[in-house]
Design a protein around this motif. Structure first.
Motif, PDB file in Angstrom:
ATOM      1  N   LEU A 553       0.769  -1.111  -0.016  1.00 28.48           N
ATOM      2  CA  LEU A 553       0.061   0.015   0.033  1.00 28.48           C
ATOM      3  C   LEU A 553       0.780   1.240  -0.194  1.00 28.48           C
ATOM      4  O   LEU A 553       0.308   2.360  -0.489  1.00 28.48           O
ATOM      5  CB  LEU A 553      -1.043  -0.170   1.077  1.00 28.48           C
ATOM      6  CG  LEU A 553      -1.958  -1.043   1.252  1.00 28.48           C
ATOM      7  CD1 LEU A 553      -2.899  -0.850   2.441  1.00 28.48           C
ATOM      8  CD2 LEU A 553      -2.699  -1.107  -0.060  1.00 28.48           C
ATOM      9  N   PHE A 554       2.077   1.117   0.294  1.00 32.56           N
ATOM     10  CA  PHE A 554       2.781   2.363   0.174  1.00 32.56           C
ATOM     11  C   PHE A 554       3.035   2.574  -1.301  1.00 32.56           C
ATOM     12  O   PHE A 554       3.231   3.795  -1.626  1.00 32.56           O
ATOM     13  CB  PHE A 554       4.280   1.929   0.683  1.00 32.56           C
ATOM     14  CG  PHE A 554       4.664   2.011   2.124  1.00 32.56           C
ATOM     15  CD1 PHE A 554       4.082   3.203   2.970  1.00 32.56           C
ATOM     16  CD2 PHE A 554       5.108   0.784   2.804  1.00 32.56           C
ATOM     17  CE1 PHE A 554       4.114   2.827   4.485  1.00 32.56           C
ATOM     18  CE2 PHE A 554       4.999   0.711   4.263  1.00 32.56           C
ATOM     19  CZ  PHE A 554       4.801   1.397   5.139  1.00 32.56           C
ATOM     20  N   ALA A 555       3.096   1.788  -2.133  1.00 25.81           N
ATOM     21  CA  ALA A 555       3.013   1.966  -3.719  1.00 25.81           C
ATOM     22  C   ALA A 555       1.565   2.411  -4.347  1.00 25.81           C
ATOM     23  O   ALA A 555       1.380   2.651  -5.401  1.00 25.81           O
ATOM     24  CB  ALA A 555       3.402   0.750  -4.380  1.00 25.81           C
ATOM     25  N   GLU A 646       8.291   4.711   5.107  1.00 28.01           N
ATOM     26  CA  GLU A 646       8.802   5.132   4.093  1.00 28.01           C
ATOM     27  C   GLU A 646      10.090   5.520   3.741  1.00 28.01           C
ATOM     28  O   GLU A 646      10.855   5.040   2.985  1.00 28.01           O
ATOM     29  CB  GLU A 646       7.798   6.225   3.269  1.00 28.01           C
ATOM     30  CG  GLU A 646       6.009   6.016   2.762  1.00 28.01           C
ATOM     31  CD  GLU A 646       5.364   7.005   2.567  1.00 28.01           C
ATOM     32  OE1 GLU A 646       4.873   7.013   1.743  1.00 28.01           O
ATOM     33  OE2 GLU A 646       5.580   8.136   3.024  1.00 28.01           O
ATOM     34  N   ARG A 647      10.544   6.227   4.666  1.00 26.86           N
ATOM     35  CA  ARG A 647      11.766   6.637   4.705  1.00 26.86           C
ATOM     36  C   ARG A 647      12.852   5.473   5.047  1.00 26.86           C
ATOM     37  O   ARG A 647      13.873   5.312   4.236  1.00 26.86           O
ATOM     38  CB  ARG A 647      12.305   7.804   5.848  1.00 26.86           C
ATOM     39  CG  ARG A 647      13.473   8.393   5.961  1.00 26.86           C
ATOM     40  CD  ARG A 647      14.067   8.860   7.128  1.00 26.86           C
ATOM     41  NE  ARG A 647      13.857   7.948   8.289  1.00 26.86           N
ATOM     42  CZ  ARG A 647      14.884   6.982   8.528  1.00 26.86           C
ATOM     43  NH1 ARG A 647      15.856   6.887   7.733  1.00 26.86           N
ATOM     44  NH2 ARG A 647      14.843   6.177   9.337  1.00 26.86           N
ATOM     45  N   GLU A 717      10.744   9.446  -4.661  1.00 31.73           N
ATOM     46  CA  GLU A 717      10.503  10.566  -5.704  1.00 31.73           C
ATOM     47  C   GLU A 717       9.004  10.619  -5.949  1.00 31.73           C
ATOM     48  O   GLU A 717       8.305  11.724  -6.290  1.00 31.73           O
ATOM     49  CB  GLU A 717      11.251  10.130  -7.003  1.00 31.73           C
ATOM     50  CG  GLU A 717      12.465  11.081  -7.294  1.00 31.73           C
ATOM     51  CD  GLU A 717      12.712  11.249  -8.596  1.00 31.73           C
ATOM     52  OE1 GLU A 717      13.894  12.243  -9.193  1.00 31.73           O
ATOM     53  OE2 GLU A 717      12.230  10.809  -9.608  1.00 31.73           O
ATOM     54  N   LEU A 718       8.282   9.168  -5.919  1.00 31.76           N
ATOM     55  CA  LEU A 718       6.902   9.385  -6.328  1.00 31.76           C
ATOM     56  C   LEU A 718       6.014   8.886  -5.245  1.00 31.76           C
ATOM     57  O   LEU A 718       5.121   9.729  -5.011  1.00 31.76           O
ATOM     58  CB  LEU A 718       6.680   8.211  -7.607  1.00 31.76           C
ATOM     59  CG  LEU A 718       5.303   8.234  -7.891  1.00 31.76           C
ATOM     60  CD1 LEU A 718       4.679   9.448  -8.429  1.00 31.76           C
ATOM     61  CD2 LEU A 718       5.032   7.189  -9.101  1.00 31.76           C
ATOM     62  N   TYR A 719       6.260   7.816  -4.882  1.00 32.04           N
ATOM     63  CA  TYR A 719       5.116   7.154  -3.778  1.00 32.04           C
ATOM     64  C   TYR A 719       5.207   8.070  -2.428  1.00 32.04           C
ATOM     65  O   TYR A 719       4.048   8.284  -1.906  1.00 32.04           O
ATOM     66  CB  TYR A 719       5.768   5.625  -3.422  1.00 32.04           C
ATOM     67  CG  TYR A 719       5.707   4.706  -4.548  1.00 32.04           C
ATOM     68  CD1 TYR A 719       4.645   4.836  -5.699  1.00 32.04           C
ATOM     69  CD2 TYR A 719       6.419   3.586  -4.448  1.00 32.04           C
ATOM     70  CE1 TYR A 719       4.858   4.027  -6.497  1.00 32.04           C
ATOM     71  CE2 TYR A 719       6.211   2.613  -5.219  1.00 32.04           C
ATOM     72  CZ  TYR A 719       5.691   2.997  -6.476  1.00 32.04           C
ATOM     73  OH  TYR A 719       5.476   1.794  -7.572  1.00 32.04           O
ATOM     74  N   ALA A 720       6.278   8.489  -1.968  1.00 35.16           N
ATOM     75  CA  ALA A 720       6.341   9.086  -0.479  1.00 35.16           C
ATOM     76  C   ALA A 720       5.449  10.517  -0.996  1.00 35.16           C
ATOM     77  O   ALA A 720       4.817  11.177  -0.090  1.00 35.16           O
ATOM     78  CB  ALA A 720       7.648   9.241  -0.092  1.00 35.16           C
ATOM     79  N   GLN A 726      -1.473  13.852  -0.172  1.00 35.02           N
ATOM     80  CA  GLN A 726      -2.687  13.543   0.198  1.00 35.02           C
ATOM     81  C   GLN A 726      -2.757  13.889   1.754  1.00 35.02           C
ATOM     82  O   GLN A 726      -3.660  14.046   2.202  1.00 35.02           O
ATOM     83  CB  GLN A 726      -3.110  12.181  -0.139  1.00 35.02           C
ATOM     84  CG  GLN A 726      -4.381  11.681   0.181  1.00 35.02           C
ATOM     85  CD  GLN A 726      -5.584  12.135  -0.612  1.00 35.02           C
ATOM     86  OE1 GLN A 726      -5.909  12.152  -1.667  1.00 35.02           O
ATOM     87  NE2 GLN A 726      -5.971  13.218   0.315  1.00 35.02           N
ATOM     88  N   PHE A 727      -1.874  13.239   2.499  1.00 36.35           N
ATOM     89  CA  PHE A 727      -1.909  13.562   4.082  1.00 36.35           C
ATOM     90  C   PHE A 727      -2.189  15.099   4.210  1.00 36.35           C
ATOM     91  O   PHE A 727      -2.680  15.395   5.091  1.00 36.35           O
ATOM     92  CB  PHE A 727      -0.538  12.990   4.439  1.00 36.35           C
ATOM     93  CG  PHE A 727      -0.447  11.534   4.752  1.00 36.35           C
ATOM     94  CD1 PHE A 727      -1.534  10.686   4.933  1.00 36.35           C
ATOM     95  CD2 PHE A 727       0.901  10.821   4.492  1.00 36.35           C
ATOM     96  CE1 PHE A 727      -1.346   9.227   4.831  1.00 36.35           C
ATOM     97  CE2 PHE A 727       0.802   9.406   4.518  1.00 36.35           C
ATOM     98  CZ  PHE A 727      -0.273   8.590   4.677  1.00 36.35           C
TER      99      PHE A 727
END
Length: 779
Positions: A553-555, A646-647, A717-720, A726-727
């Motif tokens: 779900l991170f992706a 994510e980090r 670059e993208l997912y985070a 959104q957050f």
């Protein structure tokens, strides 16, 4: 295939380059891809002569080729001794540079009935491997390394550092013979998802690994656009028109499947030439090892406007596929088809040589038949193939409703092999009844879109291989290793390819125990415990609905209700997540002396990555609950934890070369002749990983994030950044009491796909320390 199920001029003659202008070479550089440009010789220095030779041919006109070009690849004639030993010896030197001198390779007769076979024998430091083909000799070497020397050369990772200076002897000679004649590898989509810009060295490494694991038939896609480009110039199309019709390399898999055209292009002449030269070398490498290069066949794909340029030929529009307009289909019973197919095969032979097996799937994923008699059309496709390659085998994918009864009724099925992509996915399958006794290969697609999720229905593989092979009317003639992306799951690759060579049923529990021992070079109780947890978790999923595990779900595109990253992936966990979490602890406890191998590093990073990915399915429901209850403090706490995970994920994947987006982008750029082409090729790769195509494809076809994977660079670059946007919107809504602002995710992702930022091409960080920290924070 890119998904499961979706609802659905110029004059003929000799062209003169683009639009009738005098043909001139545009080659400034060429290459083989797959390595960062700054670490390689300039492309023009490495591949220019071959590319120029090809481009000279491209400019000579469109008349059918009747004699091979100087670099044509004929089928090698058998040597008096049986075969040329040099290719296998060269492969052995590459695979075991410190020990190859201790292994003697000798030719041998096949087993009774003609089956491929090898025998391994010898004393310490003097091992002899006999085999009836060079590739089978290498399969024997692979068996020796695993079962006698106790080490692994995986895909990826190896434990060769644990080999002693003197290779151990074989207690007594061991012989194995292949239980099925066809051991096929590579999905039609592999080139797109695994690396359309790989170098020859990358492809050669893949071939070596396939030979070590007993594969004898390999699909060759790279350069497949070349015969279309040459042949269609004789049927009313200019070179420029065709280069605009042919997609970029990352998307060509689906063009060959007749699902799309044009996207990621236009392709340049220098790119066409370099890819054709690479494909020639790949096919030649396979032949040298006695393996069959499976080449794409011609079944009727044509550009727009074909009928108008060719005397009203019967052409059936194919409609749309996932937001793309599909290429048209030339009726194979039309006389023009016979001429075009002959020209196609002649052009293909010029560069790639001949083969005994060709890959075609007419009417793939919802193709339109119109008024065409499918039975007669199938017969015409086979007849055209045999006119060029008498008696050649036609390989067709078993997928959704294909091949249909009508298609099978029109061909000689004794010269057909169905590559069953659904063998391990559904229950109550009867392939003999379904396909009327046509020969088929048991296949697995345990990975869609190149996802980094490990696992598979491995117990189903062994059970069905034995049961289906043992049926009185069995038409099972092979195995087919068909993940949509390769090089992500060494255990699955190893186990599936073992099916064809083990003398009896594979005991899954014992197999994983043995795998754990050789994977790191010697038995270790912690390693055994780790792989037992993985066996009982992601490698023991059941058939019935899925053949792959859930993605991360991170992706996923941000949503409080996200259940998968790819629309077509499982919506929930397919195994107990605690299994992977415990496996991570066990891997961290492996003997420090065994932690130095690339196999251990990859497995540790991959297991820690999956443990983090599984945590996303716990965190997101908590974030949703806090948001819905308007609990801003708890919302912030959980979001902070999500972003910390994510980090950690970005840092972890950056520590292993197999998880770097930067190296893939550098490879793509290395094929470009100028900055504009380099940018276009980078977009070809980035778009496949994100939006996949245009807005209609991404949104209407639900293909955005279909090719998600947890790679360093892609995560950061993208997912985070996507989740951060959104957050922020959700927090703003909680603070103001308003509805959250709507984000155009396609525009967000498309902007990322058009970036040209340079990302690391070398790993950084300590994998063990990073994995240990993850285990501590996961608790």
């Amino acid at each position: 295939m890119a998904r499961r199920t979706l609802t659905p001029a110029g004059r003929a003659g000799v062209p003169q380059g683009d639009g009738g202008t005098p043909c001139r070479s545009e080659v400034e550089s060429s290459g083989e891809g797959g390595r960062p440009a700054h670490r390689r010789a300039p492309l023009a220095q490495r591949a220019l002569p071959a590319a120029l030779a090809l481009l000279a041919a491209l400019c000579l006109g469109a008349a059918p080729v009747r004699t091979p070009a100087p670099h044509a690849v004929p089928v090698p004639a058998p040597r008096a001794q049986g075969f040329d030993p040099a290719p296998a010896r060269a492969a052995l030197d590459r695979l075991l540079p410190r020990h190859s001198g201790q292994i003697t390779l000798e030719p041998a007769a096949p087993a009774p009935g003609g089956a491929d076979a090898f025998t391994v024998s010898g004393t310490a430091g003097a091992i002899t491997v006999r085999g009836n083909t060079p590739a089978t000799q290498l399969t024997g070497v692979g068996w020796y390394l695993q079962h006698v020397a106790g080490v692994d050369i995986g895909w990826p990772g190896d434990s060769l550092g644990e080999l002693p200076a003197v290779l151990p002897g074989v207690p007594q000679p061991v012989s194995r013979s292949a239980r099925v004649p066809h051991r096929y590898a590579l999905n039609d989509t592999d080139d797109g998802y695994s690396g359309p810009y790989r170098s020859f060295e990358d492809h050669r490494r893949q071939i070596d690994l396939l030979a070590l694991h007993g594969v004898n038939e390999v699909f060759v896609q790279v350069g497949a656009e070349y015969p279309y480009y040459k042949a269609l110039q004789g049927f009313g199309y200019t070179a420029r028109e065709l280069r605009e019709w042919i997609p970029g390399p990352a998307h060509q898999s689906w063009w060959l499947l007749q699902n799309l055209s044009g996207f990621g292009g236009p392709v340049s002449e220098q790119l066409l030439g370099a890819r054709a030269e690479l494909g020639r070398k790949v096919a030649g490498q396979l032949r040298g090892l006695g393996m069959t290069p499976v080449l794409p066949g011609y079944f009727g794909t044509v550009p727009p406007g074909f009928a108008a340029r060719n005397g009203g030929a019967e052409v059936v529009p194919q409609g749309g596929w996932a937001g793309f307009e599909r290429p048209d289909w030339l009726d194979p019973t039309d006389p023009v088809f016979t001429r075009l197919a002959a020209s196609y095969y002649a052009e293909q032979r010029t560069v790639f040589g001949d083969s005994a097996m060709y890959r075609m799937s007419p009417l793939h994923e919802g193709g339109q038949t119109g008024t065409v008699d499918v039975k007669a059309a199938a017969g015409a496709v086979q007849a055209a193939l045999w006119a060029a390659h008498p008696g050649a085998l036609w390989a067709v994918l078993g997928w959704q409703d294909d091949p249909t009864a009508e298609l099978l009724a029109g061909v000689d099925t004794s010269k057909l092999l169905i590559l069953d992509g659904l063998s391990d996915r559904y229950n109550r399958l009867d392939r003999e009844t379904r396909w009327g006794g046509a020969p088929y290969a048991l296949g697995t697609i345990h990975n869609f879109g190149g996802h980094t999720t490990p696992g598979g229905n491995t117990s189903v593989w062994s059970e069905r291989f034995e049961a289906w092979r043992g049926k009185p009317d069995s038409a099972l003639r092979g195995t087919a290793y068909l993940p949509e992306g390769t090089g992500t799951d060494p255990a699955a690759f190893d186990l599936f390819t073992d099916l064809a060579w083990e003398p009896g049923p594979v005991d899954q529990r014992q197999w994983f125990a043995d795998f754990a021992a050789r994977r790191y070079g010697r038995p270790d109780t912690s390693a055994a415990a780790a792989w037992e947890e993985l066996r009982l978790g992601p490698y023991s999923t059941s058939s019935g609905l899925w053949s792959e595990s859930q993605d991360s779900l991170f992706a996923a595109r941000p949503s409080l209700t996200a259940a998968s990253a790819a629309h077509w992936s499982p919506q929930s966990m397919r195994y107990d997540a605690a299994r992977v979490r415990r496996a991570l602890d066990h891997l961290l406890a492996v003997d420090p002396a065994l932690r130095g191998s690339s196999a251990y590093r990859f497995d540790l990073v991959d297991t820690a990555r999956q443990a983090l990915a599984n945590r996303s399915r716990v965190l997101l429901p908590g974030i949703r609950s806090a948001y819905e209850q308007k609990d801003l403090a708890r919302y912030r706490t959980l979001v902070a934890e999500w972003q910390e995970r994510e980090r950690q994920l970005e840092a972890l994947t950056a520590s292993d070369p197999n998880f770097l987006l930067g190296s893939r982008l550098a490879a793509a750029r290395s094929w470009g002749a100028d900055e504009a082409e380099k940018d276009r090729l980078e977009h070809d790769v980035r778009s496949l990983l994100s939006v996949w195509g245009g807005r209609d494809t991404s949104e209407g076809g639900f293909l955005h994030d279909y090719a998600n994977r947890e790679w360093a660079g892609l995560i950061g670059e993208l997912y985070a950044r996507r989740w951060a946007a959104q957050f922020e919107a959700w927090e703003e809504a909680l603070r103001t009491g308003s509805a959250p602002r709507v984000i155009d995710w396609y525009a967000f992702e498309d902007s990322w796909a058009r970036l040209t930022t340079r990302l690391p091409t070398e790993p950084a960080g300590d994998p063990y320390a990073l994995a240990r920290d993850i285990a501590r924070t996961l608790g």
